[in-house]
Design a protein around this motif. Structure first.
Motif, PDB file in Angstrom:
ATOM      1  N   ALA A   1      -3.936   2.538   6.081  1.00 17.22           N
ATOM      2  CA  ALA A   1      -3.067   3.348   5.258  1.00 17.22           C
ATOM      3  C   ALA A   1      -3.631   4.228   4.468  1.00 17.22           C
ATOM      4  O   ALA A   1      -3.077   4.898   3.820  1.00 17.22           O
ATOM      5  CB  ALA A   1      -2.649   2.206   4.177  1.00 17.22           C
ATOM      6  N   SER A   2      -4.890   4.620   4.978  1.00 17.95           N
ATOM      7  CA  SER A   2      -5.443   5.562   4.334  1.00 17.95           C
ATOM      8  C   SER A   2      -6.416   6.613   5.057  1.00 17.95           C
ATOM      9  O   SER A   2      -6.991   7.830   4.942  1.00 17.95           O
ATOM     10  CB  SER A   2      -6.692   5.249   3.180  1.00 17.95           C
ATOM     11  N   THR A   3      -6.137   6.330   6.483  1.00 17.23           N
ATOM     12  CA  THR A   3      -7.188   7.369   7.334  1.00 17.23           C
ATOM     13  C   THR A   3      -6.217   7.861   8.497  1.00 17.23           C
ATOM     14  O   THR A   3      -5.386   7.226   9.079  1.00 17.23           O
ATOM     15  CB  THR A   3      -7.962   6.357   8.072  1.00 17.23           C
ATOM     16  N   PRO A   4      -6.030   9.040   8.496  1.00 17.22           N
ATOM     17  CA  PRO A   4      -5.182   9.652   9.587  1.00 17.22           C
ATOM     18  C   PRO A   4      -5.857   9.597  11.171  1.00 17.22           C
ATOM     19  O   PRO A   4      -7.283   9.019  11.259  1.00 17.22           O
ATOM     20  CB  PRO A   4      -5.107  11.034   9.395  1.00 17.22           C
ATOM     21  N   ARG A   5      -5.320   9.567  12.267  1.00 15.98           N
ATOM     22  CA  ARG A   5      -5.771   9.653  13.449  1.00 15.98           C
ATOM     23  C   ARG A   5      -6.761  10.951  14.053  1.00 15.98           C
ATOM     24  O   ARG A   5      -6.574  11.987  13.334  1.00 15.98           O
ATOM     25  CB  ARG A   5      -4.594   9.609  14.625  1.00 15.98           C
ATOM     26  N   ILE A   6      -7.728  10.440  14.798  1.00 14.58           N
ATOM     27  CA  ILE A   6      -8.585  11.484  15.275  1.00 14.58           C
ATOM     28  C   ILE A   6      -8.289  11.816  16.491  1.00 14.58           C
ATOM     29  O   ILE A   6      -7.615  11.126  17.207  1.00 14.58           O
ATOM     30  CB  ILE A   6     -10.117  11.187  15.090  1.00 14.58           C
ATOM     31  N   THR A   7      -8.919  12.831  17.153  1.00 12.04           N
ATOM     32  CA  THR A   7      -8.608  13.205  18.744  1.00 12.04           C
ATOM     33  C   THR A   7      -9.247  12.104  19.529  1.00 12.04           C
ATOM     34  O   THR A   7     -10.266  11.750  19.303  1.00 12.04           O
ATOM     35  CB  THR A   7      -8.604  14.576  18.871  1.00 12.04           C
TER      36      THR A   7
ATOM     37  N   ARG B   1     -10.153  16.851  11.177  1.00 10.61           N
ATOM     38  CA  ARG B   1      -9.077  16.822  12.248  1.00 10.61           C
ATOM     39  C   ARG B   1      -8.564  18.295  12.112  1.00 10.61           C
ATOM     40  O   ARG B   1      -8.272  18.979  13.203  1.00 10.61           O
ATOM     41  CB  ARG B   1      -8.087  15.799  11.937  1.00 10.61           C
TER      42      ARG B   1
ATOM     43  N   THR C   1       1.322   6.920   4.489  1.00 11.90           N
ATOM     44  CA  THR C   1       1.279   6.606   3.174  1.00 11.90           C
ATOM     45  C   THR C   1       1.686   7.736   2.212  1.00 11.90           C
ATOM     46  O   THR C   1       2.250   7.364   1.120  1.00 11.90           O
ATOM     47  CB  THR C   1      -0.144   6.199   3.184  1.00 11.90           C
TER      48      THR C   1
ATOM     49  N   GLN D   1     -13.015  13.623  19.620  1.00 18.34           N
ATOM     50  CA  GLN D   1     -13.689  13.291  18.572  1.00 18.34           C
ATOM     51  C   GLN D   1     -14.047  11.661  18.579  1.00 18.34           C
ATOM     52  O   GLN D   1     -15.246  11.605  18.503  1.00 18.34           O
ATOM     53  CB  GLN D   1     -12.745  13.528  17.181  1.00 18.34           C
TER      54      GLN D   1
ATOM     55  N   GLU E   1       2.005   7.719  18.242  1.00 17.26           N
ATOM     56  CA  GLU E   1       3.455   7.816  18.300  1.00 17.26           C
ATOM     57  C   GLU E   1       3.864   9.297  18.522  1.00 17.26           C
ATOM     58  O   GLU E   1       4.620   9.756  19.054  1.00 17.26           O
ATOM     59  CB  GLU E   1       4.033   7.242  17.091  1.00 17.26           C
ATOM     60  N   GLN E   2       3.062  10.281  17.492  1.00 13.46           N
ATOM     61  CA  GLN E   2       3.401  11.510  17.477  1.00 13.46           C
ATOM     62  C   GLN E   2       3.073  12.592  18.439  1.00 13.46           C
ATOM     63  O   GLN E   2       3.462  13.603  18.752  1.00 13.46           O
ATOM     64  CB  GLN E   2       2.769  12.313  16.030  1.00 13.46           C
TER      65      GLN E   2
ATOM     66  N   MET F   1      -0.247  13.019  11.894  1.00 15.10           N
ATOM     67  CA  MET F   1      -1.418  12.536  12.139  1.00 15.10           C
ATOM     68  C   MET F   1      -1.466  10.851  12.192  1.00 15.10           C
ATOM     69  O   MET F   1      -2.459  10.221  12.124  1.00 15.10           O
ATOM     70  CB  MET F   1      -2.554  12.860  11.400  1.00 15.10           C
TER      71      MET F   1
ATOM     72  N   LEU G   1       0.764  -1.265  -0.014  1.00 15.42           N
ATOM     73  CA  LEU G   1      -0.043   0.019  -0.122  1.00 15.42           C
ATOM     74  C   LEU G   1       0.938   1.214   0.090  1.00 15.42           C
ATOM     75  O   LEU G   1       0.662   2.160  -0.443  1.00 15.42           O
ATOM     76  CB  LEU G   1      -0.878   0.119   1.362  1.00 15.42           C
ATOM     77  N   HIS G   2       1.903   1.097   0.585  1.00 17.67           N
ATOM     78  CA  HIS G   2       3.036   2.387   0.656  1.00 17.67           C
ATOM     79  C   HIS G   2       3.646   2.433  -0.675  1.00 17.67           C
ATOM     80  O   HIS G   2       4.804   3.317  -0.455  1.00 17.67           O
ATOM     81  CB  HIS G   2       3.920   2.145   2.003  1.00 17.67           C
TER      82      HIS G   2
ATOM     83  N   TRP H   1       4.354   7.715  -0.662  1.00 24.11           N
ATOM     84  CA  TRP H   1       3.840   7.805  -2.292  1.00 24.11           C
ATOM     85  C   TRP H   1       4.842   9.087  -2.717  1.00 24.11           C
ATOM     86  O   TRP H   1       5.209   9.181  -3.845  1.00 24.11           O
ATOM     87  CB  TRP H   1       2.422   8.186  -2.055  1.00 24.11           C
TER      88      TRP H   1
ATOM     89  N   ASN I   1      -6.270   5.000  16.671  1.00 22.05           N
ATOM     90  CA  ASN I   1      -4.874   4.786  17.400  1.00 22.05           C
ATOM     91  C   ASN I   1      -4.425   5.765  18.497  1.00 22.05           C
ATOM     92  O   ASN I   1      -3.170   6.025  18.285  1.00 22.05           O
ATOM     93  CB  ASN I   1      -3.764   4.225  16.639  1.00 22.05           C
TER      94      ASN I   1
ATOM     95  N   PRO J   1      -8.497   4.724  12.489  1.00 25.93           N
ATOM     96  CA  PRO J   1      -8.422   6.173  13.137  1.00 25.93           C
ATOM     97  C   PRO J   1      -8.545   6.269  14.624  1.00 25.93           C
ATOM     98  O   PRO J   1      -8.341   7.423  15.090  1.00 25.93           O
ATOM     99  CB  PRO J   1      -9.391   7.114  12.529  1.00 25.93           C
TER     100      PRO J   1
ATOM    101  N   LEU K   1      -0.331   9.026   9.593  1.00 27.19           N
ATOM    102  CA  LEU K   1      -0.392   8.013   8.479  1.00 27.19           C
ATOM    103  C   LEU K   1       0.737   8.540   7.438  1.00 27.19           C
ATOM    104  O   LEU K   1       1.224   9.637   7.297  1.00 27.19           O
ATOM    105  CB  LEU K   1      -1.555   8.931   7.717  1.00 27.19           C
TER     106      LEU K   1
ATOM    107  N   ALA L   1       8.137  12.811  16.967  1.00 26.98           N
ATOM    108  CA  ALA L   1       7.429  13.760  15.887  1.00 26.98           C
ATOM    109  C   ALA L   1       8.256  15.069  15.883  1.00 26.98           C
ATOM    110  O   ALA L   1       7.845  15.882  15.027  1.00 26.98           O
ATOM    111  CB  ALA L   1       5.864  13.982  15.774  1.00 26.98           C
TER     112      ALA L   1
END
Lengths: 318, 546
Positions: free
Chosen positions: A277-283, B370, B297, A286, A208-209, B293, A34-35, B301, A203, A201, B295, B190
């Motif tokens: 692989a396609s969704t960023p994290r929410i807070t 977000r 990918t 949220q 990590e960040q 955030m 996917l990457h 890319w 996690n 979304p 991600l 980060a």
């Protein structure tokens, strides 16, 4: 003899370990595709030995216990986490024959054993004497409370439909029709599963960040290996739960067998990875909003739907 | 410009002249600074690009340079005044109360040159580590060798200071509350080499104090030890992601002092290489935004696309990252036509992927949930804090040095400002992607133009790339501005009589101003927003610390 085989080989320790190694490798390879990367490729066919090497590396590395923590709490939790995460395998009908504890309360056992896990992870964060670990621990507790409500409600819908808590019976009674009826429940179960397994979304506990590695931050070496093993064993328990409750476990198209069970679990894993692989994290906020405003009410609605379907479609009296 | 002259005539000016059509160069007495600054502010010069002292050891004076910019009329004002060099008397009024954007620049001048700014709200050392406190490393009489002889003691000093700070930093907090101080960096996954001291209550942020300088290489000092050509390797290390454009800025300043006009071909090559470099930076910037955030990918890319552009840089200069490809007098190497084939491959690669990226990641619904309401910067704040580049344009401020003060061949390039309206984190991502597409378009224009002119025989790609620049330059000073990938880079170069190396080079880099905003933007937000907002500001620690 058979009990010993069940404990040590299938579906016991060896099986869990093999599953972990395979799933770890599969995650890496699938994610790499996917990457647009290659992923592990040097060791063994398609890099499949890489995970084994990683595991042996982790096992032989020094496990550091930081100053100022309770060493018993700190080192006991990973071990407990693995044991608790492995236990559900005993309640799952892997094949028509391998069904270690054919209890009447299978669904309950599954749900409870999966539900205890986050508490243990919270305690690892609590016992690490590190601000980031502690924040991670608090986050996992918050997430557990809000996500598990929906998870339990969704997991109960097959039990309601078939009128039994026994996983074996649920599998035997399942059909294409029941799959369609339970499909909304499956979707809810899957969303709650993402929250429960800390996958994007949701996690949030080991973001990590934001908070380094959450409750994992202070863990290294064998303890870290055990925690990872627990995580992957829990993946298995939750995937297997989904396959058993909604997808008819080992039931196949032309013949029944473990291979179908495995494919179903892999399918859920692939779905999970694609979202990852396609969704960023929410807070956190949220997530709480989503869980209590949408997911839990929808799970309750789903129960009503299942009851109605049972009455009007299957024609069973309430 | 006439209006400004009229307004300034109310003050006593020592000299006043027009410089490079866009600038008014004014020399005043240091006592008049605040009054003149007030006049400038009233005239619409609301942004201060940087504050740059120059230490003239032999003349025993410290020359202060202020660069004011008007974001509406695009006219700029360069203010100069002298103050005593003696460390006791080295004092000047602070303009920070009037121009909040001067805050860190004055702190930097204080740490590097020992200039004390009276009336500055927060005059602490910045960038330098504890062993440089009160030592004014950029003054000409600072003994670097003597300082470096005590490396062990210096490191011990830093360690002691850090330990002491860790011991006392939570003492003033209420022990029964949930308040704490978090170190977000410098070894955070980060953060990169920057430390944010986050004072938070549980997950809610009360205030943030950025601690910078972990990759301080004293580049501005380093260039004074090299000759004019050798200095490019220090200048390009401003940030490795976009190294071409910073070299362009430096080389333009050198060419101006040497009074050399470079060839048309070299100008177009600077555009071409500069845009390739901008793409390689923006691609990583977009990745950084999503990495924040969780991600990865997009980063992967984009890295895939970026490799093709680096292939072109490699075929041209032999290096993928630190190319050292721009030199005073033109560009370092001639062009062979097969290099342009490499470039064509990269352009094709981008065109093949851009729709996917746009569909999945620029219009990503979860990202919008977000980021659409986070990290909002208003157009007013952009001016007050002299923000530039992607950040400024996302807030709807139309500034772009490539258009406002065209350099190289940008005057002949067809381009427009890429702007968004709201100034939120999401808008900054959209601007980044918009500029990526714009850069591709500029590269196509430049490539077409170069190919056509070579065809016509107007360009000789193997001979035209360089004109001779003398090794020794006359006494003089120059400023040059370029639109770097992160925003405006302003180079202020001073040379001595028969100089073989720069006397002083001030590099104003955009991340410094953007990082200044962090506390303002993050107050009242939660811990989850730190990486998002930090990542969206497109900060690189290389040009933050220099």
């Amino acid at each position: 003899m058979e009990t010993l085989f069940n404990i040590v080989v299938f579906p016991g320790m060896f099986y869990v370990l093999a599953w972990t190694v395979l799933l770890f490798w599969f995650f890496r390879k699938f994610m790499a595709a996917l990457h647009k990367r290659v992923g592990p490729s040097f060791n063994g066919p398609a890099g499949s030995y890489q995970t084994l090497f990683d595991l042996s590396k982790l096992l032989t590395k020094e496990s550091i216990t930081p100053d100022g923590v309770n060493p018993y709490l700190f080192s006991m939790m990973p071990l407990l986490a693995v044991i608790i995460a492995t236990l559900p395998t005993a309640f799952i009908p892997w094949t028509p024959d391998v069904y270690v504890i054919p209890t009447q309360y299978g669904v309950l056992a599954l749900v409870v054993l999966i539900g205890i896990e986050p508490f243990l992870l919270f305690l690892t964060g609590f016992g690490s004497n590190n601000k980031y670990s502690f924040l991670g621990g608090i986050r996992i507790l918050t997430q557990m409370i809000s996500m598990e409500t929906a998870f339990f409600l969704a997991a109960l819908s097959p039990a309601l439909l078939f009128g039994t808590m026994s996983l074996g019976e649920i599998v035997e009674q399942s059909s294409w029709l029941s799959f369609l009826i339970l499909f909304p429940g499956f979707v809810l179960y899957f969303i709650a599963l993402l929250g429960l397994l800390e996958q994007p979304p949701f996690n949030i506990p080991d973001a990590e960040q934001e908070i380094v590695y959450g409750f994992y931050t202070e863990y290294s070496g064998t303890n870290y290996f055990l925690l990872k093993l627990a995580e992957f064993a829990e993946f298995m328990a939750v995937f297997a739960g989904a396959a058993t409750l909604f997808l008819g476990a080992y039931k196949g198209i032309f013949f029944d067998g473990y291979i179908f069970f495995f494919l179903k679990m892999l399918l859920i894993a692939m779905l999970m990875m694609t979202i990852r692989a396609s969704t960023p994290r929410i807070t956190m906020k949220q997530m709480l909003n989503f869980s209590w405003s949408y997911l839990v009410p929808l799970s309750l609605l789903n129960m009503a739907w299942v009851l109605m379907a049972k009455h009007f479609i299957l024609g069973v009296g309430l | 410009m006439q209006d400004l002259r009229k307004a300034l005539s109310a003050h006593e000016t020592l000299s006043i002249e027009v410089y490079k059509t866009m600038w008014l160069k004014v020399r005043i007495a240091s006592e008049d600074l605040l009054a003149v600054a007030q006049t400038l502010k009233d005239e619409g010069f609301k942004a201060i690009s940087t504050v740059s002292p120059t230490d003239f050891l032999e003349e025993d004076r410290m020359e202060m340079n202020y660069f004011f910019e008007n974001y509406t009329t695009k006219r700029n004002c360069w203010l100069k005044c002298d103050i005593p060099r003696d460390i006791e008397a080295c004092e000047i009024d602070s303009i920070t109360p009037m121009f909040p954007g001067a805050n860190w620049h004055e702190r930097e001048a204080y740490s590097m040159f020992g200039v004390r700014f009276t009336g500055h709200p927060d005059l602490r050392p910045i960038i330098v580590s504890q062993d440089f406190y009160d030592k004014t490393p950029f003054r000409k009489d600072f003994d670097w060798d003597a300082h470096e002889a005590n490396t062990v003691e210096n490191i011990q000093q830093i360690v002691d200071a850090f330990k002491e700070e860790q011991e006392v930093n939570e003492e003033h907090l209420d022990a029964s509350s949930s308040e704490m101080i978090l170190n977000w960096g410098p070894t955070h996954p980060a953060s990169g080499p920057i430390r944010l001291k986050v004072h938070c209550d549980g997950e809610d942020i009360i205030s943030i104090d950025p601690d910078i300088g972990f990759v301080w290489r004293a580049l501005e000092h380093l260039v004074t030890k090299k000759d004019f050509v050798g200095a490019i390797v220090a200048v390009e290390r401003l940030c490795f992601m976009d190294n071409i454009n910073s070299m362009v800025g430096y080389c333009q300043a050198v060419e101006e002092i040497a009074d050399v006009e470079i060839t048309e071909f070299a100008k177009w090559m600077r555009v071409l290489l500069g845009e390739v470099s901008r793409i390689s930076s923006h691609a990583m910037g977009m990745g950084g935004f999503y990495n924040a955030m969780g991600l990865h990918t997009v980063g992967m890319w984009n890295m895939d696309i970026r490799e093709y552009f680096l292939d072109f840089l490699e075929s041209y200069s032999g290096a993928r990252i630190a190319t050292a490809a721009i030199e005073p007098g033109g560009v370092r190497y001639g062009l062979q036509m097969n290099m342009l084939d490499e470039l064509q491959k990269a352009l094709d690669k981008f065109d093949a992927t851009k729709d996917d990226i746009k569909m999945i990641f620029i219009n990503n619904p979860t990202m919008k949930v977000r980021a659409a309401k986070k990290g909002i910067i208003t157009a007013k704040e952009v001016e007050a804090f002299a923000l530039c580049g992607v950040v400024a344009r996302s807030s709807g401020v139309k500034i772009d040095v490539r258009i406002d003060e065209p350099y190289a061949a940008y005057a002949q390039v067809k381009m427009d400002y890429v702007v968004q309206k709201e100034g939120s984190a999401k808008d900054r991502l959209s601007t980044l992607f918009g500029e990526l597409e714009q850069s591709i378009d500029i590269i196509k224009q430049a490539k077409r133009h170069i190919e056509a002119e070579i065809e016509n025989g107007n360009f000789n790609p193997t001979k035209d790339h360089m004109v001779k620049v003398p090794k020794k330059l006359p006494k003089g000073e120059a400023i040059s501005r370029v639109e770097w990938s992160r925003g405006e880079v302003l180079m202020h170069l001073v040379t001595d009589e028969k100089a073989k190396s720069p006397y002083r080079l001030k590099m104003k880099a955009p991340s410094f101003n953007h990082t200044m905003m962090l506390n303002k933007m993050l107050q009242g937000e939660t811990l989850s927003d730190i990486p998002l907002i930090f990542g969206s500001l497109y900060i690189c620690q290389g040009d933050l610390d220099r």
